[in-house]
Design an enzyme around this catalytic site. Structure first.
Site, PDB file in Angstrom:
ATOM      1  CB  CYS A 196      -7.242   4.452  -3.030  1.00  6.52           C
ATOM      2  SG  CYS A 196      -6.175   3.068  -2.579  1.00  6.52           S
ATOM      3  CB  CYS A 205      -5.664   4.253   0.259  1.00  6.44           C
ATOM      4  SG  CYS A 205      -4.713   3.909  -1.229  1.00  6.44           S
ATOM      5  CG  ASP A 206      -8.582   6.586   1.868  1.00  7.16           C
ATOM      6  OD1 ASP A 206      -7.550   6.673   2.560  1.00  7.16           O
ATOM      7  OD2 ASP A 206      -8.784   7.260   0.842  1.00  7.16           O
TER       8      ASP A 206
END
Length: 312
Positions: free
Chosen positions: A135, A138-139
């Protein structure tokens, strides 16, 4: 153990499941949506979408919030964060058992989606959360001024690679073929991004590092040349695997495990429907998932009317 009764139970609270919930609730049947996590599904992790009709650009989380609010408007009962232990699809009255109770319904709509497919190579599992991520939204921020690689050649891979250039100084896009599979408009944008470097005809053999990812061992599939690529992180985007563990052996599935349906979203089991990424479909997008949900809900509602004399 508490028992709850419904006309239709929808398993999964992503765009397909929430769309089905809205259409089912409008048919004046009792509807519940159960999910093992919070509602929203994969699109909640998308930075933005520009191909959902009616929105020039919309954040994935924002769009899914609106889906959920729409379901709330019709009084859909929601059960997030439910750990599902078993599902019985083949009885006339369907049963879903969770740690918190037993749910019964005349019809089930499966909308459990899919998860990113793994590369299946040494180092992948070991470095999840330490340089391996599925992701970018997300990261991505963890890789500011670093070097990362994205594996894949479809829309998701190319779009996430471009997103990562907001943080990383360098992004490699590794693809096993000699050309990308992404839409032409997506490719054109990517080719203009100076931080992106494309590595074609190449696979990743292994991911190596110490506490964190340090490099990927890559191989050219044509020349068989093997070399090390120094990176700080790697993001595989090579497709999806359906979340069907609970249903294996109960409904017809294709060779990849996706659930087979007809044009009404009905499976080979009466009263059981499948929608969105979990089913065999030529296109996996938010808009097609939502459309699947509408179709399934209409026909599940009709099915419920037919067996409404059955006691749950």
């Amino acid at each position: 153990m508490e028992e709850k009764q419904f006309d239709i139970i929808i398993l999964g609270g992503g765009p397909a499941g929430l769309s089905a919930a809205v259409y089912a609730a409008r048919s004046a049947v009792k509807v519940a949506v159960i999910d093992i996590s919070m509602f929203g599904g994969q699109p909640s992790n998308y930075l933005e979408l520009e191909n959902y009709t009616g929105f020039k650009k919309v954040g994935g989380y924002e769009l899914m919030e609106q889906f959920e609010e729409h379901a709330d408007m019709f009084g859909v009962e929601k059960f997030p964060m439910e750990e599902i232990q078993s599902v019985d699809l083949n009885s006339e009255i369907k049963t879903v058992k969770t740690l918190n109770g037993v749910f019964k319904a005349k019809a089930i709509i499966i909308a459990t989606g899919a998860q990113p497919k793994k590369l299946g190579i040494n180092g992948e599992k070991e470095f999840v959360g330490r340089g391996v991520s599925y992701c970018a939204v997300c990261d991505g921020a963890f890789y500011k001024e670093k070097t990362v690689a994205v594996v894949g050649g479809g829309n998701a891979a190319v779009e996430e690679a471009m997103y990562l250039t907001r943080f990383a100084d360098k992004v490699y896009l590794i693809h096993r073929r000699n050309e990308l599979r992404a839409d032409k408009i997506v490719q054109e944008r990517a080719f203009k991004n100076e931080k992106l470097e494309f590595i074609y005809d190449t696979i990743v053999q292994e991911i190596q590092g110490d506490d964190l990812v340090k490099k990927a061992v890559i191989e050219n599939v044509k020349t068989r040349e093997v070399k090390d690529l120094e990176i700080d992180g790697i993001f595989p985007y090579i497709g999806f695997t359906p979340n069907v563990e609970l249903f294996n052996g109960q409904v017809e599935q294709d060779n990849n495990g996706f659930i087979v349906t007809d044009d009404k979203m009905q499976t080979n089991v009466k009263g059981v429907y499948a929608i969105g990424d979990v089913r065999t479909t030529p296109l996996r997008q938010v808009i097609t998932a939502a459309a699947d949900g509408a179709v399934a809900a209409v026909y599940a509602g009709r099915y419920v009317e037919v067996i409404e004399t059955v006691t749950v």
